[in-house]
Design a protein around this motif. Structure first.
Motif, PDB file in Angstrom:
ATOM      1  N   GLU A  25       0.555   4.858 -19.177  1.00  9.19           N
ATOM      2  CA  GLU A  25      -0.451   4.056 -19.814  1.00  9.19           C
ATOM      3  C   GLU A  25      -0.197   2.512 -19.255  1.00  9.19           C
ATOM      4  OE1 GLU A  25       3.831   4.306 -21.382  1.00  9.19           O
ATOM      5  OE2 GLU A  25       2.348   5.797 -20.875  1.00  9.19           O
ATOM      6  N   ARG A  26       0.341   2.542 -18.017  1.00 11.29           N
ATOM      7  CA  ARG A  26       0.414   1.238 -17.410  1.00 11.29           C
ATOM      8  C   ARG A  26      -0.873   1.092 -16.542  1.00 11.29           C
ATOM      9  NH1 ARG A  26       5.356  -1.049 -16.485  1.00 11.29           N
ATOM     10  NH2 ARG A  26       4.332  -2.959 -16.422  1.00 11.29           N
ATOM     11  N   ASP A  27      -1.177  -0.039 -16.489  1.00  9.64           N
ATOM     12  CA  ASP A  27      -2.751  -0.348 -15.778  1.00  9.64           C
ATOM     13  C   ASP A  27      -2.249  -0.678 -14.344  1.00  9.64           C
ATOM     14  OD1 ASP A  27      -4.866  -1.459 -14.768  1.00  9.64           O
ATOM     15  OD2 ASP A  27      -5.099  -3.147 -16.136  1.00  9.64           O
ATOM     16  N   PRO A  28      -2.785   0.486 -13.594  1.00 15.36           N
ATOM     17  CA  PRO A  28      -2.687   0.310 -12.122  1.00 15.36           C
ATOM     18  C   PRO A  28      -3.190  -0.865 -11.305  1.00 15.36           C
ATOM     19  CG  PRO A  28      -3.829   2.559 -12.754  1.00 15.36           C
ATOM     20  CD  PRO A  28      -3.648   1.589 -13.942  1.00 15.36           C
ATOM     21  N   ALA A  29      -4.144  -1.412 -11.705  1.00 10.72           N
ATOM     22  CA  ALA A  29      -4.688  -2.492 -11.128  1.00 10.72           C
ATOM     23  C   ALA A  29      -3.987  -3.723 -11.580  1.00 10.72           C
ATOM     24  CB  ALA A  29      -6.218  -3.000 -11.855  1.00 10.72           C
ATOM     25  N   ALA A  30      -3.462  -4.008 -12.671  1.00 10.18           N
ATOM     26  CA  ALA A  30      -2.550  -4.960 -13.032  1.00 10.18           C
ATOM     27  C   ALA A  30      -1.307  -4.915 -12.384  1.00 10.18           C
ATOM     28  CB  ALA A  30      -2.159  -5.073 -14.557  1.00 10.18           C
ATOM     29  N   LEU A  31      -0.589  -3.580 -12.105  1.00  6.68           N
ATOM     30  CA  LEU A  31       0.708  -3.355 -11.516  1.00  6.68           C
ATOM     31  C   LEU A  31       0.342  -3.842  -9.791  1.00  6.68           C
ATOM     32  CD1 LEU A  31       2.228  -0.251 -13.228  1.00  6.68           C
ATOM     33  CD2 LEU A  31       2.737  -2.652 -13.323  1.00  6.68           C
ATOM     34  N   GLY A  32      -0.801  -3.386  -9.434  1.00  3.33           N
ATOM     35  CA  GLY A  32      -1.109  -3.846  -8.051  1.00  3.33           C
ATOM     36  C   GLY A  32      -1.248  -5.309  -7.781  1.00  3.33           C
ATOM     37  N   SER A  33      -1.671  -5.971  -8.735  1.00  3.30           N
ATOM     38  CA  SER A  33      -1.665  -7.269  -8.663  1.00  3.30           C
ATOM     39  C   SER A  33      -0.435  -7.946  -8.648  1.00  3.30           C
ATOM     40  CB  SER A  33      -2.533  -8.051  -9.558  1.00  3.30           C
ATOM     41  OG  SER A  33      -3.927  -7.632  -9.447  1.00  3.30           O
ATOM     42  N   MET A  60      -7.184  -9.687   3.572  1.00  3.27           N
ATOM     43  CA  MET A  60      -6.051  -9.040   3.785  1.00  3.27           C
ATOM     44  C   MET A  60      -5.197  -8.545   2.273  1.00  3.27           C
ATOM     45  SD  MET A  60      -4.098 -10.583   7.167  1.00  3.27           S
ATOM     46  CE  MET A  60      -5.064 -12.358   7.400  1.00  3.27           C
ATOM     47  N   PHE A  61      -5.027  -9.849   1.526  1.00  4.67           N
ATOM     48  CA  PHE A  61      -4.408  -9.510   0.271  1.00  4.67           C
ATOM     49  C   PHE A  61      -5.385  -8.327  -0.604  1.00  4.67           C
ATOM     50  CE2 PHE A  61      -2.896 -14.031  -0.225  1.00  4.67           C
ATOM     51  CZ  PHE A  61      -1.910 -13.841   0.689  1.00  4.67           C
ATOM     52  N   ASP A  62      -6.538  -8.374  -0.444  1.00  7.58           N
ATOM     53  CA  ASP A  62      -7.145  -7.156  -1.290  1.00  7.58           C
ATOM     54  C   ASP A  62      -6.890  -5.903  -0.584  1.00  7.58           C
ATOM     55  OD1 ASP A  62      -8.520  -9.277  -2.836  1.00  7.58           O
ATOM     56  OD2 ASP A  62     -10.625  -9.003  -1.478  1.00  7.58           O
ATOM     57  N   ARG A  63      -6.821  -5.753   0.573  1.00 12.99           N
ATOM     58  CA  ARG A  63      -6.467  -4.495   1.092  1.00 12.99           C
ATOM     59  C   ARG A  63      -5.122  -4.028   0.762  1.00 12.99           C
ATOM     60  NH1 ARG A  63      -7.619  -3.066   7.601  1.00 12.99           N
ATOM     61  NH2 ARG A  63      -7.289  -0.806   7.124  1.00 12.99           N
ATOM     62  N   THR A  64      -4.023  -5.031   0.821  1.00 13.90           N
ATOM     63  CA  THR A  64      -2.766  -4.801   0.171  1.00 13.90           C
ATOM     64  C   THR A  64      -2.724  -4.276  -1.206  1.00 13.90           C
ATOM     65  OG1 THR A  64      -2.142  -6.044   2.040  1.00 13.90           O
ATOM     66  CG2 THR A  64      -0.427  -5.757   0.002  1.00 13.90           C
ATOM     67  N   GLU A  65      -3.328  -5.112  -2.036  1.00  9.59           N
ATOM     68  CA  GLU A  65      -3.266  -4.981  -3.551  1.00  9.59           C
ATOM     69  C   GLU A  65      -3.775  -3.470  -3.749  1.00  9.59           C
ATOM     70  OE1 GLU A  65      -4.714  -6.937  -7.524  1.00  9.59           O
ATOM     71  OE2 GLU A  65      -5.303  -7.927  -5.565  1.00  9.59           O
ATOM     72  N   ALA A  66      -4.845  -3.014  -2.873  1.00  7.68           N
ATOM     73  CA  ALA A  66      -5.588  -1.774  -3.089  1.00  7.68           C
ATOM     74  C   ALA A  66      -4.548  -0.549  -2.836  1.00  7.68           C
ATOM     75  CB  ALA A  66      -6.750  -1.638  -2.048  1.00  7.68           C
ATOM     76  N   ALA A  67      -3.757  -1.010  -1.950  1.00  6.57           N
ATOM     77  CA  ALA A  67      -2.636  -0.004  -1.576  1.00  6.57           C
ATOM     78  C   ALA A  67      -1.697  -0.007  -2.383  1.00  6.57           C
ATOM     79  CB  ALA A  67      -2.200  -0.225  -0.209  1.00  6.57           C
ATOM     80  N   PHE A  68      -1.230  -1.112  -3.023  1.00  2.00           N
ATOM     81  CA  PHE A  68      -0.402  -0.926  -4.110  1.00  2.00           C
ATOM     82  C   PHE A  68      -0.933  -0.253  -5.466  1.00  2.00           C
ATOM     83  CE2 PHE A  68       1.756  -4.962  -2.468  1.00  2.00           C
ATOM     84  CZ  PHE A  68       3.253  -4.358  -1.815  1.00  2.00           C
ATOM     85  N   ARG A  69      -2.141  -0.453  -5.444  1.00  7.25           N
ATOM     86  CA  ARG A  69      -2.829   0.313  -6.676  1.00  7.25           C
ATOM     87  C   ARG A  69      -2.677   1.925  -6.555  1.00  7.25           C
ATOM     88  NH1 ARG A  69      -8.611  -0.892  -9.580  1.00  7.25           N
ATOM     89  NH2 ARG A  69      -8.394   1.010 -11.056  1.00  7.25           N
TER      90      ARG A  69
END
Length: 192
Positions: free
Chosen positions: A151-159, A127-136
């Motif tokens: 220049e911001r890292d989308p993966a880091a901001l998703g986390s 569930m967390f992975d899916r939510t984080e992917a949506a944020f990314r």
């Protein structure tokens, strides 16, 4: 020939989800489930196998109803930051409006069962992975539209956003009002 079931298993899973959400896994007894579902212990075990198997089904039901609602809000049209603000504010308002202050069943399960319950932990992690992917994906959309610096890292901001949601859901369980949660939401959006 066995007697036909006198209850709807789908309704029973929904009712069990409410019990687990209110009391947690460890705090929920088989008797609590029997009373909430209005069935006998034999029917409970014959239909679901065990308290834990019913808990897993309840977590899946939560995922399919409650957890997906946030992702759907993020996928609406409009400016990215406005959608994000609406989604975070919706979570905070929903949690604060709940007289029982149950919070999020996934977050509660992570706090209670991580490290001791591999199947439940895996369900919550997905569930967390899916939510984080949506944020990314939302961050990447914001970068394409120019709302968020490229220049911001989308993966880091998703986390970061996932962590913000987990924190908001926990804080809402003990907050007396919306002020602190609103500050967190404002600071999160300002950090993007």
């Amino acid at each position: 020939m066995g007697r036909p079931k006198q209850f709807d298993p789908d309704v029973a899973v929904e009712q069990a989800m409410e019990v687990f959400w209110q009391k947690g896994y460890a705090g929920t007894t088989p008797q609590d489930l029997v009373e909430a579902l209005g069935i006998g212990k034999g029917s409970l075990y014959n239909t679901f196998g065990s308290k834990h198997a019913l808990f897993e089904r309840a977590l899946r039901r939560y995922r399919d109803s409650q957890a997906l609602a946030l992702i759907e809000m993020l996928e609406e049209s409009g400016p990215v930051k406005a959608r994000l603000r609406r989604a975070l504010a919706f979570l905070a308002e929903t949690d604060l409006a709940d007289p029982s202050r149950r919070g999020c069943l996934a977050v509660n399960t992570a706090a209670e069962r991580a490290g001791v319950d591999e199947p439940a932990t895996e369900l919550v992690q997905r569930m967390f992975d899916r939510t984080e992917a949506a944020f990314r994906a939302l961050i990447e959309e914001g970068q394409r539209s120019g709302e968020i610096p490229s220049e911001r890292d989308p993966a880091a901001l998703g986390s970061l956003l996932l962590n913000t949601v987990v924190g908001l859901r926990l804080m809402a369980r003990v907050s007396e009002g919306p002020d602190r949660l609103t500050r967190v939401i404002d600071a999160t959006l300002d950090s993007l």
